[in-house]
Design an enzyme around this catalytic site. Structure first.
Site, PDB file in Angstrom:
ATOM      1  N   VAL A 160      51.516  20.123  80.198  1.00  0.00           N
ATOM      2  CA  VAL A 160      51.546  20.028  80.878  1.00  0.00           C
ATOM      3  C   VAL A 160      50.987  19.267  81.838  1.00  0.00           C
ATOM      4  CG1 VAL A 160      50.161  21.831  82.574  1.00  0.00           C
ATOM      5  CG2 VAL A 160      50.944  22.474  80.534  1.00  0.00           C
TER       6      VAL A 160
ATOM      7  N   LYS B   5      43.259  28.631  80.711  1.00  0.00           N
ATOM      8  CA  LYS B   5      43.384  30.527  81.157  1.00  0.00           C
ATOM      9  C   LYS B   5      41.699  30.193  80.062  1.00  0.00           C
ATOM     10  CE  LYS B   5      46.871  31.857  78.256  1.00  0.00           C
ATOM     11  NZ  LYS B   5      47.646  30.835  77.671  1.00  0.00           N
TER      12      LYS B   5
ATOM     13  N   GLY C 263      52.693  30.603  84.794  1.00  0.00           N
ATOM     14  CA  GLY C 263      52.932  29.213  84.676  1.00  0.00           C
ATOM     15  C   GLY C 263      53.541  28.943  86.011  1.00  0.00           C
TER      16      GLY C 263
ATOM     17  N   GLY D 234      59.722  26.497  70.516  1.00  0.00           N
ATOM     18  CA  GLY D 234      58.232  26.259  71.604  1.00  0.00           C
ATOM     19  C   GLY D 234      58.166  26.658  72.212  1.00  0.00           C
TER      20      GLY D 234
ATOM     21  N   GLU E 272      52.034  30.280  71.085  1.00  0.00           N
ATOM     22  CA  GLU E 272      50.787  28.956  71.564  1.00  0.00           C
ATOM     23  C   GLU E 272      50.837  28.711  69.617  1.00  0.00           C
ATOM     24  OE1 GLU E 272      48.178  29.034  73.539  1.00  0.00           O
ATOM     25  OE2 GLU E 272      50.395  30.212  75.352  1.00  0.00           O
TER      26      GLU E 272
ATOM     27  N   ASP F 203      46.761  36.514  74.611  1.00  0.00           N
ATOM     28  CA  ASP F 203      47.388  35.972  75.486  1.00  0.00           C
ATOM     29  C   ASP F 203      47.664  36.565  76.967  1.00  0.00           C
ATOM     30  OD1 ASP F 203      48.401  33.251  76.663  1.00  0.00           O
ATOM     31  OD2 ASP F 203      50.026  34.430  76.868  1.00  0.00           O
TER      32      ASP F 203
ATOM     33  N   LYS G  53      45.586  36.823  80.926  1.00  0.00           N
ATOM     34  CA  LYS G  53      45.770  36.316  81.910  1.00  0.00           C
ATOM     35  C   LYS G  53      45.423  38.437  82.158  1.00  0.00           C
ATOM     36  CE  LYS G  53      49.237  33.560  79.986  1.00  0.00           C
ATOM     37  NZ  LYS G  53      50.694  34.174  79.636  1.00  0.00           N
TER      38      LYS G  53
ATOM     39  N   GLY H 137      55.320  26.106  79.836  1.00  0.00           N
ATOM     40  CA  GLY H 137      56.629  25.504  80.175  1.00  0.00           C
ATOM     41  C   GLY H 137      56.242  23.609  80.846  1.00  0.00           C
TER      42      GLY H 137
HETATM   43  N1  HSE Z   1      52.976  31.002  74.882  1.00  0.00           N
HETATM   44  C1  HSE Z   1      52.431  31.888  76.601  1.00  0.00           C
HETATM   45  C2  HSE Z   1      53.923  32.527  76.195  1.00  0.00           C
HETATM   46  C3  HSE Z   1      52.552  30.480  76.974  1.00  0.00           C
HETATM   47  O1  HSE Z   1      54.790  32.686  75.972  1.00  0.00           O
HETATM   48  O2  HSE Z   1      53.331  33.250  77.640  1.00  0.00           O
HETATM   49  C4  HSE Z   1      51.548  30.591  78.498  1.00  0.00           C
HETATM   50  O3  HSE Z   1      50.340  31.273  78.660  1.00  0.00           O
END
Ligand code: HSE
Length: 387
Positions: A11, A88, A117, A170, A173, A184, A188, A285
């Site tokens: 990032v 986050k 993102g 890729g 996490e 995750d 969020k 990304g």
């Molecule tokens: N691993 C997370 C996703 C990355 O796939 O959304 C962004 O937080």
């Protein structure tokens, strides 16, 4: 404006490259653990070089982690430097502390990249929240699991193969559990609810179920009901509490959520007068997230955002008042106690029992699944969207 980047991972590099195109921003210094060249900027492993530099007006936290990031961000705010963060975990756990520190020191704290993102979700959610408009929010908040479920649906592959494929691209996490077990998305969702409802939810109080136990037969079942299986996060105002949870859900094939492909995200807010407003895009990304960081930096540099007071009234999570039907797949050997009385439909195959329940509260279903899993660890359940 002269700024510093804390971190130079994916990032950080995405933000850096974007900022190189903007003459009004100069990345004066980059903080890295092991000093190495980072473009044309100065590099340091010593945060005090950045903190003590009066020319650096803004610090962008693109480093991840919690304790050390919190220390740096608080120190920067107290030194009256604006902060833009893509972290986050930090924002979710310390939202109240950081927003107060920013306001008290007359500087801005921006965090659009923390959820979504490249999707300008948090920025617009915050705007909608100013009018006290938001009653509910939710959607597909994790790209990795959406990619996996979409791949399973399209190619008939199993969970392990879908996970390997997501890893090879890729998306996943470093600790895959954050994605596949729903944490995750929960983070969020909690962060979104905090902004929407001016609160501070305890993420640990949310009911969170991921996709680890999904099998191709569950995806096939969804198809047989003209549905698609998605991992859905949802938060809803409920009198003096907030419903907030993450779970797999059979959404109608005609719904917006069902159309979300690959690793895309779809965030939706619902307001009394505004109705539905959705934001679709890449949730992660190097460039999508790096560009979101750069946009926040530009907003501060151009003065289009100002230091603001964030009034926060902590609320508890209560998922007893939201109910819907569930699909529950169990093994054949267990007594399925507690399920029989909830079921309005039961399907038996050589390998499993599938129950479709009457409407059950989210709290009760997640608790029942935990109990039943003591005897049947592979039990899978998913919420069902009403026809
Ligand atoms: N691993 C997370 C996703 C990355 O796939 O959304 C962004 O937080």
């Amino acid at each position: 404006m002269k700024i510093a980047l804390l971190g130079f991972g994916n990032v950080g590099r995405g933000a850096y490259e974007t900022l190189q195109l903007l003459p009004e921003i100069e990345v004066k210094c980059v903080l890295v653990r092991n000093v190495r060249p980072c473009g044309t900027s100065a590099v340091t492993a010593d945060f005090s070089d950045i903190l003590s530099d009066p020319e650096i007006e803004l610090v962008a936290d693109v480093m991840g982690g919690y304790e050390i990031a919190r220390f740096y961000v608080l120190a920067a705010l107290r030194a009256k430097k604006h902060v833009v963060s893509a972290n986050k975990e930090l924002l979710c756990k310390s939202f109240s502390e950081l927003t107060s520190a920013a306001f008290e020191n007359g500087v801005c704290l921006r965090y659009t990249a923390c959820a979504g993102g490249g999707t300008p979700w948090l920025f617009n959610l915050e705007r909608a929240a100013r009018c006290g408009e938001i009653e509910a929010l939710g959607g597909i908040m994790n790209g990795t699991t959406n990619f996996m479920l979409h791949a399973m649906e399209q190619s008939g592959i199993g969970f392990d193969e879908a996970l390997k494929s997501a890893q090879s691209l890729g998306y996943v996490e470093a600790e895959p559990s954050a994605d596949v077990d729903g944490r995750d998305a929960a983070r969020k969702c909690a962060m979104s609810a905090n902004l929407a409802f001016h609160t501070m939810l305890n993420e640990a109080e949310m009911n969170v179920e991921g996709i680890r136990r999904v099998r191709p037969c569950d995806i096939e079942f969804a198809k047989s009901r003209n549905c698609v299986l998605k991992l859905i996060a949802r938060a809803h105002r409920a009198n003096d509490a907030v419903n907030a949870y993450v779970e797999p859900r059979f959404v109608k094939a005609s719904s917006q959520e069902a159309q979300v492909p690959g690793n895309y995200n779809l965030f939706t807010l619902e307001g009394k007068r505004l109705k539905r407003q959705s934001f679709f895009g890449q949730g992660a990304g190097m460039y999508p997230t790096g560009i979101a960081v750069a946009q926040d930096i530009l907003d501060v540099a151009r003065g289009s955002v100002k230091p603001q007071e964030t009034v926060i009234a902590p609320q508890s999570v209560n998922n007893q008042s939201c109910a819907h039907r569930y699909y529950v797949r169990c093994g054949t050997q267990q007594p399925h106690e507690g399920l029989m009385e909830l079921a309005c439909e039961r399907l038996v195959t050589a390998e499993s029992y599938v129950y479709i329940t009457k409407p059950v509260s989210v709290f009760a279903m997640h608790a029942l699944a935990q109990t039943l899993r003591k005897a049947d660890p592979r039990l899978f359940f998913a919420g069902m969207e009403e026809a």
